[in-house]
Design a protein around this motif. Structure first.
Motif, PDB file in Angstrom:
ATOM      1  N   LEU A   1      16.286  44.142  35.355  1.00  0.00           N
ATOM      2  CA  LEU A   1      16.259  45.608  35.363  1.00  0.00           C
ATOM      3  C   LEU A   1      16.536  46.170  33.967  1.00  0.00           C
ATOM      4  CD1 LEU A   1      18.086  46.350  38.745  1.00  0.00           C
ATOM      5  CD2 LEU A   1      15.629  46.462  38.280  1.00  0.00           C
ATOM      6  N   TYR A   2      17.396  45.480  33.213  1.00  0.00           N
ATOM      7  CA  TYR A   2      17.700  45.911  31.845  1.00  0.00           C
ATOM      8  C   TYR A   2      16.484  45.720  30.940  1.00  0.00           C
ATOM      9  CZ  TYR A   2      19.750  45.882  27.165  1.00  0.00           C
ATOM     10  OH  TYR A   2      20.017  46.135  25.838  1.00  0.00           O
TER      11      TYR A   2
ATOM     12  N   ASP B   1      14.988  49.799  33.334  1.00  0.00           N
ATOM     13  CA  ASP B   1      15.596  50.524  34.450  1.00  0.00           C
ATOM     14  C   ASP B   1      17.121  50.564  34.350  1.00  0.00           C
ATOM     15  OD1 ASP B   1      13.717  51.596  36.524  1.00  0.00           O
ATOM     16  OD2 ASP B   1      12.880  49.587  36.302  1.00  0.00           O
ATOM     17  N   ILE B   2      17.691  49.738  33.476  1.00  0.00           N
ATOM     18  CA  ILE B   2      19.118  49.809  33.155  1.00  0.00           C
ATOM     19  C   ILE B   2      19.236  50.021  31.650  1.00  0.00           C
ATOM     20  CG2 ILE B   2      21.211  48.407  32.900  1.00  0.00           C
ATOM     21  CD1 ILE B   2      20.737  47.261  35.647  1.00  0.00           C
ATOM     22  N   TYR B   3      20.098  50.957  31.260  1.00  0.00           N
ATOM     23  CA  TYR B   3      20.299  51.236  29.841  1.00  0.00           C
ATOM     24  C   TYR B   3      21.793  51.398  29.572  1.00  0.00           C
ATOM     25  CZ  TYR B   3      20.841  56.069  31.479  1.00  0.00           C
ATOM     26  OH  TYR B   3      21.273  57.195  32.132  1.00  0.00           O
TER      27      TYR B   3
ATOM     28  N   ARG C   1      18.634  53.776  36.261  1.00  0.00           N
ATOM     29  CA  ARG C   1      17.880  55.035  36.295  1.00  0.00           C
ATOM     30  C   ARG C   1      17.580  55.434  37.743  1.00  0.00           C
ATOM     31  NH1 ARG C   1      16.450  56.123  31.045  1.00  0.00           N
ATOM     32  NH2 ARG C   1      16.276  54.304  29.666  1.00  0.00           N
ATOM     33  N   LEU C   2      18.633  55.794  38.461  1.00  0.00           N
ATOM     34  CA  LEU C   2      18.487  56.178  39.860  1.00  0.00           C
ATOM     35  C   LEU C   2      17.653  57.442  40.007  1.00  0.00           C
ATOM     36  CD1 LEU C   2      19.405  55.412  42.759  1.00  0.00           C
ATOM     37  CD2 LEU C   2      21.399  56.879  42.416  1.00  0.00           C
TER      38      LEU C   2
ATOM     39  N   MET D   1      12.743  49.062  44.711  1.00  0.00           N
ATOM     40  CA  MET D   1      11.556  49.655  44.095  1.00  0.00           C
ATOM     41  C   MET D   1      11.439  49.201  42.636  1.00  0.00           C
ATOM     42  SD  MET D   1      11.745  53.568  45.542  1.00  0.00           S
ATOM     43  CE  MET D   1      11.408  53.982  47.257  1.00  0.00           C
ATOM     44  N   ALA D   2      12.560  49.208  41.938  1.00  0.00           N
ATOM     45  CA  ALA D   2      12.565  48.791  40.535  1.00  0.00           C
ATOM     46  C   ALA D   2      12.196  47.317  40.390  1.00  0.00           C
ATOM     47  CB  ALA D   2      13.934  49.057  39.924  1.00  0.00           C
ATOM     48  N   LEU D   3      12.602  46.504  41.348  1.00  0.00           N
ATOM     49  CA  LEU D   3      12.304  45.072  41.313  1.00  0.00           C
ATOM     50  C   LEU D   3      10.903  44.756  41.819  1.00  0.00           C
ATOM     51  CD1 LEU D   3      15.716  43.744  42.708  1.00  0.00           C
ATOM     52  CD2 LEU D   3      14.850  43.408  40.371  1.00  0.00           C
TER      53      LEU D   3
END
Length: 657
Positions: free
Chosen positions: A112-113, A117-119, A163-164, A276-278
């Motif tokens: 995700l990073y 999608d992850i920051y 990033r929800l 969804m992100a995955l």
């Protein structure tokens, strides 16, 4: 031909120490579904386990002077023992400290990073340690956690964020276009109106202020936020991102995630967004059931109630407890557990209805035909009605279980039980037995009763794992093929030549008065030490040399009063009543409406935000047609009235006494 698969999960349980019967509610329900699906030919994967990371566990372990792993190890063994006691048939038990889970979560976080999608950022906000939840200032209720009403901590630390907000519109579309995704409907409306439509903020998904969690592989100062860790278990248990992901490919997506209503938000917003992100499929349904409460509040051993599952199972038997849990409350709604309700349900449904039906049927076959029904039968009045309900019920039960309506499914089965008992009264076998000419008709009556019991015993298997075998044993059915789920839909399979075997009463009737007295003794023994000490002192009361004060009460009298801390969240005047205010109070995890005659001393605006003392177990009363669910305490004299409060800020729902 490949079997149909069915994947059902319960939330992984936080190791919270003493277990009470309420902890079994979700898992017994899930077990009933898993048993039903297996009986119906499905290849079932039933997952449960424990959620073992987080700040609150680290703090509790530090208080005890042991490592977090040692702390959770002991409690996890207790949870496994409880599942064994309740005959839970889970296929897997996952612990979030399992090495395979840890590795998979680290891969998920890194993926995700790397895809953005992850920051990394910096978090400043409010954190509820007991709920492991982040809140914005606007989400707090009177500065407290909106879920549990307890204190929150202002947290400032470097964090990673998911990033929800990016997935807000997709989540709304998902729920609106798939009305069965969140059940019951009340939970669906709550998620849309209270969280999604007002707008989502990005979610803090790492912590640096403690270290009991899964380390972030590319930044070892951080551990993964416990809810990202915990939610991932549903796919890591199936081998997601491992060398062997065959179970993931076989069983995912989950058919249903079962859970109590307070964690629906995490499962219907954070979890689908992560999937969804995955790029992974979403679960088919998320079902948030209500709470099993004690009278006056949420279940807790500290209240001195007999809610220990070991004691309850030892006293009443496993099937009686499982039956009560699934029969008493419509699944999805809140319900109340009382020992008296449990005993009454055992007496009415299990002893009087089912147990009596088995005993009467077996005894009459033994008495009138030496234990074996002759193959000479004669149809007569009332047969068609009994056979019709027995034939129609299996399909009704299936439809209800497919929709998780456990109590209604059991109610349908008990219609067959009741109809069978009525059939005995209608046909009056004892009268038929007086005339040899009625022998064939008597044989038909006995056959119909035995065959109905065969079907009933098949249908109760998902709910009651021990009773069906006892019934079939007394009926003398040895051919196991006659006991398969599909054979419940066929009438006339009770085997010719089967010999009944009188056994012990399946559900003995309980003397309610004696039993409640015994429960009171156990309850007193479970009360906190200070209450027991006061009770001992009461045995030798001080004597008044002059006269006895008739207004004195005993410690037992006082212990009946339940005082709780309550916080006013809404207040308004009652129309055409100068003295009355109507208030909505937050009392722990519930809200109460209370009407009080304080309007001459306090305005509605003054009341909002006040912390008061509520008599929580007072019988509801109506004032000017408005129900008041308790009474707030106040003192008054010639100078006016003053509300009773406490000198420290306490979470709503705290016990006073």
């Amino acid at each position: 031909m490949t079997k149909k698969t069915y994947y059902i999960t319960t939330p992984i349980y936080y190791p919270s120490g003493n277990l009470h019967i309420g902890h079994s509610y979700t898992t017994v329900a899930a077990d009933a579904v898993a048993r039903y699906k297996r009986l119906n030919g499905y290849d079932v994967m039933f997952l449960t386990g424990t959620d073992e990371h987080g700040q609150k566990i680290q703090r509790k372990a530090e208080e005890k002077g042991i490592t977090p792993k040692a702390y959770v190890d002991e409690i996890v063994s207790g949870i496994k023992e409880l599942w064994k006691l309740m005959k839970i048939t889970n296929d897997k038990f996952i612990r979030t400290t399992d090495e395979e889970h840890v590795k998979a979560v680290q891969k998920i976080f890194k993926r995700l990073y790397e895809q953005g999608d992850i920051y990394k950022g910096s978090y400043e906000g409010w954190y509820c340690t007991p709920c492991e939840s982040f809140w914005t200032k606007t989400q707090l209720v009177d500065g407290k956690c909106p879920d549990c009403g307890r204190e929150v901590e202002l947290t400032r630390e470097e964090s990673y964020f998911f990033r929800l907000s990016k997935y807000q519109d997709r989540l709304i579309k998902l729920i609106e276009e798939n009305p069965d995704f969140i059940q019951p409907v009340s939970r669906q409306n709550e998620m849309l109106n209270n969280f999604l439509r007002p707008g989502l903020e990005d979610l803090c998904v790492s912590r640096t202020s403690f270290n009991w969690g899964i380390p972030v592989t590319f930044d070892d100062k951080h551990v993964v936020y416990v809810w990202v860790d915990a939610l991932s278990n549903y796919i890591t248990a199936l081998g997601y991102l491992s060398e062997d992901d065959s179970d993931f490919r076989k069983y995912w997506p989950a058919d249903v995630h079962l859970m109590a209503k307070e964690i629906v938000r995490f499962h219907t917003i954070i979890w689908p967004a992560m999937l969804m992100a995955l790029g992974a499929p979403l679960p088919k349904q998320i079902y948030g059931h209500g709470w099993l409460l004690l009278e006056g509040g949420k279940m807790s051993k500290s209240k001195g109630n007999v809610v220990d599952p070991k004691i309850l199972v030892a006293k009443y038997g496993l099937d009686a407890i499982r039956y009560f849990l699934l029969r008493e409350v419509p699944f999805g709604q809140d319900g109340v557990f009382t020992n008296e309700a449990l005993i009454n349900r055992i007496n009415s449904d299990l002893a009087n209805d089912l147990g009596n039906l088995v005993s009467r049927t077996v005894a009459m076959i033994d008495k009138y035909f030496g234990g074996t029904i002759p193959d000479v039968k004669e149809a007569g009045d009332f047969d068609d009605d009994l056979i019709k309900i027995a034939r129609e019920t299996p399909e009704k039960v299936e439809n209800l279980l497919d929709n998780l309506q456990f109590n209604t499914a059991l109610a349908e089965i008990w219609k067959v039980v009741s109809r069978s008992n009525k059939y005995i009264d209608e046909t009056m076998p004892w009268v038929l037995a007086k005339n040899e000419a009625n022998s064939a008709r008597l044989a038909q009556v006995m056959y119909n009763l035995a065959e109905t019991l065969r079907i009933i015993a098949i249908l109760i298997q998902p709910f009651m794992p021990e009773t069906p075998e006892k019934i079939w044993g007394q009926l003398g059915i040895e051919d196991k093929s006659l006991l398969e789920w599909s054979r419940a839909k066929e009438w006339g399979l009770y085997p010719a030549g089967a010999s009944v075997k009188k056994g012990e009463i399946i559900f003995p009737r309980i003397d309610v008065k004696k039993e409640l007295e015994e429960i009171e003794k156990i309850s007193q023994a479970n009360k906190p030490e200070e209450i027991k000490e006061a009770a001992e002192a009461e045995k030798e009361p001080a004597k008044d040399d002059n006269e006895t004060n008739a207004n004195l009460i005993t410690i037992d009298d006082f212990s009946k009063i339940e005082l709780k801390v309550a916080r006013v969240i809404e207040a308004e005047k009652v129309e055409k009543a100068d003295k009355l205010l109507k208030m909505k109070l937050q009392v722990g995890e519930e809200t109460r409406q209370v009407v009080s005659g304080i309007a001459k001393y306090y305005t509605p605006e003054e009341m909002v935000g006040k912390t008061l003392i509520l008599v929580a177990n007072l019988k509801p009363a109506k004032l000017r047609g408005i129900e008041s669910q308790g009474m707030i305490l106040a003192a008054s004299d010639e100078n006016g009235l003053s509300l009773v409060t406490i000198d420290k800020d306490m979470g709503s729902g705290a016990i006073v006494g």
